[in-house]
Write a protein that holds these residues in place. Structure first.
Motif, short mmCIF file in Angstrom:
data_model
loop_
_atom_site.label_atom_id
_atom_site.label_comp_id
_atom_site.label_asym_id
_atom_site.label_seq_id
_atom_site.Cartn_x
_atom_site.Cartn_y
_atom_site.Cartn_z
N ILE A 120 0.83 -1.20 0.00
CA ILE A 120 0.00 0.00 0.00
C ILE A 120 0.87 1.26 0.00
N ILE A 121 1.80 1.34 0.96
CA ILE A 121 2.62 2.54 1.08
C ILE A 121 4.06 2.34 0.62
N GLY A 122 4.41 1.12 0.23
CA GLY A 122 5.76 0.84 -0.27
C GLY A 122 6.71 0.39 0.82
N PHE A 123 7.82 -0.19 0.39
CA PHE A 123 8.78 -0.72 1.35
C PHE A 123 9.47 0.36 2.18
N PRO A 124 9.89 1.48 1.60
CA PRO A 124 10.59 2.46 2.44
C PRO A 124 9.78 2.91 3.66
N LEU A 125 8.50 3.18 3.48
CA LEU A 125 7.69 3.62 4.62
C LEU A 125 7.30 2.46 5.53
N SER A 126 6.91 1.32 4.96
CA SER A 126 6.53 0.18 5.81
C SER A 126 7.76 -0.38 6.53
N GLY A 127 8.92 -0.33 5.87
CA GLY A 127 10.16 -0.76 6.52
C GLY A 127 10.53 0.15 7.66
N MET A 128 10.27 1.45 7.49
CA MET A 128 10.53 2.40 8.57
C MET A 128 9.67 2.07 9.78
N ALA A 151 14.32 5.37 9.29
CA ALA A 151 14.16 5.87 7.92
C ALA A 151 15.42 5.60 7.10
N VAL A 152 16.59 5.87 7.68
CA VAL A 152 17.84 5.63 6.95
C VAL A 152 18.01 4.14 6.65
N LEU A 153 17.76 3.28 7.63
CA LEU A 153 17.89 1.83 7.41
C LEU A 153 16.92 1.35 6.33
N SER A 154 15.70 1.83 6.38
CA SER A 154 14.69 1.39 5.44
C SER A 154 15.02 1.83 4.01
N VAL A 155 15.38 3.10 3.84
CA VAL A 155 15.72 3.60 2.50
C VAL A 155 16.98 2.93 2.00
N LEU A 156 17.97 2.75 2.86
CA LEU A 156 19.21 2.08 2.46
C LEU A 156 18.93 0.64 2.03
N THR A 157 18.10 -0.07 2.79
CA THR A 157 17.74 -1.44 2.43
C THR A 157 17.02 -1.47 1.09
N TYR A 158 16.10 -0.52 0.89
CA TYR A 158 15.36 -0.45 -0.38
C TYR A 158 16.31 -0.21 -1.55
N VAL A 159 17.22 0.73 -1.40
CA VAL A 159 18.15 1.05 -2.50
C VAL A 159 19.06 -0.13 -2.80
N VAL A 160 19.59 -0.77 -1.77
CA VAL A 160 20.49 -1.92 -1.99
C VAL A 160 19.76 -3.04 -2.72
N PHE A 161 18.58 -3.41 -2.23
CA PHE A 161 17.87 -4.52 -2.86
C PHE A 161 17.30 -4.15 -4.22
N ASN A 162 16.66 -3.01 -4.32
CA ASN A 162 15.97 -2.64 -5.56
C ASN A 162 16.96 -2.23 -6.65
N ASN A 163 17.91 -1.38 -6.33
CA ASN A 163 18.80 -0.82 -7.35
C ASN A 163 20.09 -1.61 -7.56
N LEU A 164 20.68 -2.10 -6.50
CA LEU A 164 21.97 -2.78 -6.64
C LEU A 164 21.85 -4.28 -6.88
N LEU A 165 20.93 -4.93 -6.16
CA LEU A 165 20.79 -6.39 -6.30
C LEU A 165 19.74 -6.80 -7.33
N GLY A 166 18.93 -5.87 -7.77
CA GLY A 166 17.91 -6.19 -8.76
C GLY A 166 16.72 -6.95 -8.22
N VAL A 167 16.48 -6.86 -6.91
CA VAL A 167 15.32 -7.49 -6.29
C VAL A 167 14.25 -6.41 -6.15
N PRO A 168 13.21 -6.46 -6.98
CA PRO A 168 12.23 -5.38 -6.94
C PRO A 168 11.39 -5.38 -5.68
N LEU A 169 11.35 -4.22 -5.04
CA LEU A 169 10.53 -4.01 -3.85
C LEU A 169 9.53 -2.91 -4.18
#
Length: 178
Positions: A120-128, A151-169
């Motif tokens: 609903i709100i995406g991984f960065p916000l739900s992860g936060m 917030a930093v952990l969630s956004v960092l996790t999102y960027v690493v998985f989504n952009n660097l590892l190619g795991v779409p979140l």
């Protein structure tokens, strides 16, 4: 009490007493059942594709299922020979203290909120929410630092998985920003 009543109850109490000191056999049974389940499930894996190399899709499940059965048999042998697992010990663990159900419930609520809100709100916000909720449940009460770190952990996790590892979140409203 007749003689037949005595002989009927004696084997039951003897059996219960024998099992009482060998509770690890329950774990053996669980491991064996899991091994059989993995082997049966591996046998149903489809091989309708071109295999590359000598190792097919059934190899690892067969190895894991077989190893589970081997461990179950070795553990049964150890338990029947008198082996016993050691009780948990630790420097800061009070084994006589009751369970902290409030912490367990808060952690569960954080996890469930993440699972419900992620699409609903995406991984960065739900992860936060997940990271902050876990920090709160485990005793941290800093009203400024905790949400920022979450917030930093969630956004960092999102960027690493989504952009660097190619795991779409799911990105939610932040999809275009990150």
């Amino acid at each position: 009490m007749t003689k037949t009543e005595v002989t009927e109850t004696e084997p039951r109490s003897t059996w219960k007493n024998w099992l009482r000191g060998r509770s690890e056999l329950g774990i053996c049974l669980l491991l064996a059942a899991l091994g059989v389940l993995v082997l049966v499930d591996a046998a149903t894996i489809s091989t309708d594709f071109t295999q590359r190399g000598p190792v097919g899709p059934k190899t690892v499940p067969y190895v894991v299922g077989g190893l589970l059965l081997v461990v179950a048999v070795l553990l049964v042998r150890d338990v029947l020979r008198g082996g016993r697992g050691e009780a948990e010990s630790g420097e800061d663990v009070d084994l006589s203290a009751p369970s902290d159900w409030r912490t367990v419930l808060l952690l569960s609520a954080s996890f469930l909120a993440n699972a419900v809100l992620i699409n609903i709100i995406g991984f960065p916000l739900s992860g936060m929410i997940l990271f902050w909720g876990c920090a709160y449940a485990l005793g941290s009460r800093n009203a400024v630092r905790d949400p920022l770190v979450a917030a930093v952990l969630s956004v960092l996790t999102y960027v690493v998985f989504n952009n660097l590892l190619g795991v779409p979140l799911p990105g939610g409203p932040l999809m275009g920003v990150l």
